[in-house]
Scaffold this motif. Sequence first.
Motif, PDB file in Angstrom:
ATOM      1  N   ALA A  11       0.850  -1.196   0.000  1.00 48.79           N
ATOM      2  CA  ALA A  11       0.000   0.000   0.000  1.00 48.79           C
ATOM      3  C   ALA A  11       0.885   1.245   0.000  1.00 48.79           C
ATOM      4  N   LEU A  12       0.512   2.207  -0.796  1.00 44.73           N
ATOM      5  CA  LEU A  12       1.213   3.481  -0.834  1.00 44.73           C
ATOM      6  C   LEU A  12       0.279   4.541  -0.246  1.00 44.73           C
ATOM      7  N   ASN A  13       0.675   5.776  -0.269  1.00 44.33           N
ATOM      8  CA  ASN A  13      -0.071   6.849   0.374  1.00 44.33           C
ATOM      9  C   ASN A  13      -1.029   7.519  -0.613  1.00 44.33           C
ATOM     10  N   PRO A  14      -2.337   7.232  -0.541  1.00 40.92           N
ATOM     11  CA  PRO A  14      -3.282   7.872  -1.462  1.00 40.92           C
ATOM     12  C   PRO A  14      -3.377   9.382  -1.258  1.00 40.92           C
ATOM     13  N   ALA A  15      -3.064   9.866  -0.054  1.00 41.07           N
ATOM     14  CA  ALA A  15      -3.110  11.307   0.206  1.00 41.07           C
ATOM     15  C   ALA A  15      -2.064  12.051  -0.629  1.00 41.07           C
ATOM     16  N   LEU A  16      -0.946  11.394  -0.937  1.00 44.94           N
ATOM     17  CA  LEU A  16       0.073  12.027  -1.771  1.00 44.94           C
ATOM     18  C   LEU A  16      -0.488  12.320  -3.155  1.00 44.94           C
ATOM     19  N   LYS A  17      -1.161  11.344  -3.722  1.00 45.44           N
ATOM     20  CA  LYS A  17      -1.762  11.521  -5.043  1.00 45.44           C
ATOM     21  C   LYS A  17      -2.781  12.662  -5.035  1.00 45.44           C
ATOM     22  N   GLU A  18      -3.549  12.742  -3.948  1.00 49.59           N
ATOM     23  CA  GLU A  18      -4.561  13.807  -3.818  1.00 49.59           C
ATOM     24  C   GLU A  18      -3.913  15.181  -3.709  1.00 49.59           C
ATOM     25  N   THR A  19      -2.855  15.310  -2.902  1.00 45.90           N
ATOM     26  CA  THR A  19      -2.209  16.620  -2.748  1.00 45.90           C
ATOM     27  C   THR A  19      -1.531  17.061  -4.040  1.00 45.90           C
ATOM     28  N   ILE A  20      -1.008  16.106  -4.808  1.00 41.53           N
ATOM     29  CA  ILE A  20      -0.412  16.448  -6.106  1.00 41.53           C
ATOM     30  C   ILE A  20      -1.487  16.996  -7.040  1.00 41.53           C
ATOM     31  N   ALA A  21      -2.663  16.367  -7.041  1.00 40.06           N
ATOM     32  CA  ALA A  21      -3.769  16.840  -7.884  1.00 40.06           C
ATOM     33  C   ALA A  21      -4.190  18.253  -7.490  1.00 40.06           C
ATOM     34  N   VAL A  22      -4.240  18.542  -6.195  1.00 39.88           N
ATOM     35  CA  VAL A  22      -4.599  19.885  -5.727  1.00 39.88           C
ATOM     36  C   VAL A  22      -3.544  20.896  -6.160  1.00 39.88           C
ATOM     37  N   LEU A  23      -2.261  20.526  -6.061  1.00 36.48           N
ATOM     38  CA  LEU A  23      -1.180  21.413  -6.499  1.00 36.48           C
ATOM     39  C   LEU A  23      -1.280  21.691  -7.992  1.00 36.48           C
ATOM     40  N   ARG A  24      -1.667  20.698  -8.775  1.00 35.83           N
ATOM     41  CA  ARG A  24      -1.816  20.891 -10.228  1.00 35.83           C
ATOM     42  C   ARG A  24      -2.921  21.909 -10.540  1.00 35.83           C
ATOM     43  N   LYS A  25      -3.987  21.862  -9.739  1.00 42.92           N
ATOM     44  CA  LYS A  25      -5.101  22.810  -9.957  1.00 42.92           C
ATOM     45  C   LYS A  25      -4.718  24.217  -9.539  1.00 42.92           C
ATOM     46  N   GLU A  26      -3.986  24.318  -8.422  1.00 39.23           N
ATOM     47  CA  GLU A  26      -3.578  25.633  -7.919  1.00 39.23           C
ATOM     48  C   GLU A  26      -2.160  25.543  -7.367  1.00 39.23           C
ATOM     49  N   ASN A  27      -1.212  26.055  -8.142  1.00 40.51           N
ATOM     50  CA  ASN A  27       0.198  26.034  -7.743  1.00 40.51           C
ATOM     51  C   ASN A  27       0.425  27.167  -6.754  1.00 40.51           C
ATOM     52  N   SER A  28       0.451  26.814  -5.480  1.00 45.89           N
ATOM     53  CA  SER A  28       0.658  27.805  -4.420  1.00 45.89           C
ATOM     54  C   SER A  28       1.641  27.232  -3.404  1.00 45.89           C
ATOM     55  N   PRO A  29       2.290  28.102  -2.624  1.00 42.82           N
ATOM     56  CA  PRO A  29       3.191  27.603  -1.578  1.00 42.82           C
ATOM     57  C   PRO A  29       2.488  26.676  -0.586  1.00 42.82           C
ATOM     58  N   LYS A  30       1.242  26.983  -0.257  1.00 38.61           N
ATOM     59  CA  LYS A  30       0.483  26.138   0.678  1.00 38.61           C
ATOM     60  C   LYS A  30       0.299  24.730   0.111  1.00 38.61           C
ATOM     61  N   ASN A  31      -0.073  24.639  -1.159  1.00 38.99           N
ATOM     62  CA  ASN A  31      -0.290  23.325  -1.778  1.00 38.99           C
ATOM     63  C   ASN A  31       1.025  22.576  -1.997  1.00 38.99           C
ATOM     64  N   LEU A  32       2.098  23.290  -2.319  1.00 43.62           N
ATOM     65  CA  LEU A  32       3.401  22.658  -2.450  1.00 43.62           C
ATOM     66  C   LEU A  32       3.849  22.109  -1.093  1.00 43.62           C
ATOM     67  N   ASN A  33       3.610  22.870  -0.025  1.00 44.08           N
ATOM     68  CA  ASN A  33       3.959  22.418   1.319  1.00 44.08           C
ATOM     69  C   ASN A  33       3.183  21.145   1.678  1.00 44.08           C
TER      70      ASN A  33
END
Length: 147
Positions: A11-33
């Motif tokens: 099992a890998l971390n599904p939250a990582l995939k989700e945060t990457i998708a959010v960063l793709r929609k909005e490239n911000s320091p908060k989302n990169l963090n």
Amino acid sequence: MPERNEQKAPALNPALKETIAVLRKENSPKNLNAVINELVKSPLLTPAVFDIKGAPAPKPGPDGRVQLPKDTKISLVMLNSKDDKHYYLAFSDWDAVHAWQKTAGQGRQIMMLRFDDFANMLQKNQEASGLVLNPGENSLRLESALI
């Protein structure tokens, strides 16, 4: 139909995939963090070449893990950019690995590392410029200075 004796992928971390998708929609320091925070917690997959000095390939144990012989040399596959920079490759999940293997025609062994492992390798390898996560059309490039 007979049962197939297949190893279940770890099992890998599904939250990582989700945060990457959010960063793709909005490239911000908060989302990169948020992506960096998930990377620190996540196992990552990476293609590798194993030199086992002529020994037969080891077989997976009951838990699906492979114990490599003591003097095995492991070389990680790197990606070269158009401006001649070299990046380690990492994947957030098996779907990303399989997509890369299809487009790159790669049949390499895949091993699991942690983000800290990549950070340590980047610190020791001055030729490496960073890490490319999920190489392909949805890749995320992280420069050494950020890591």
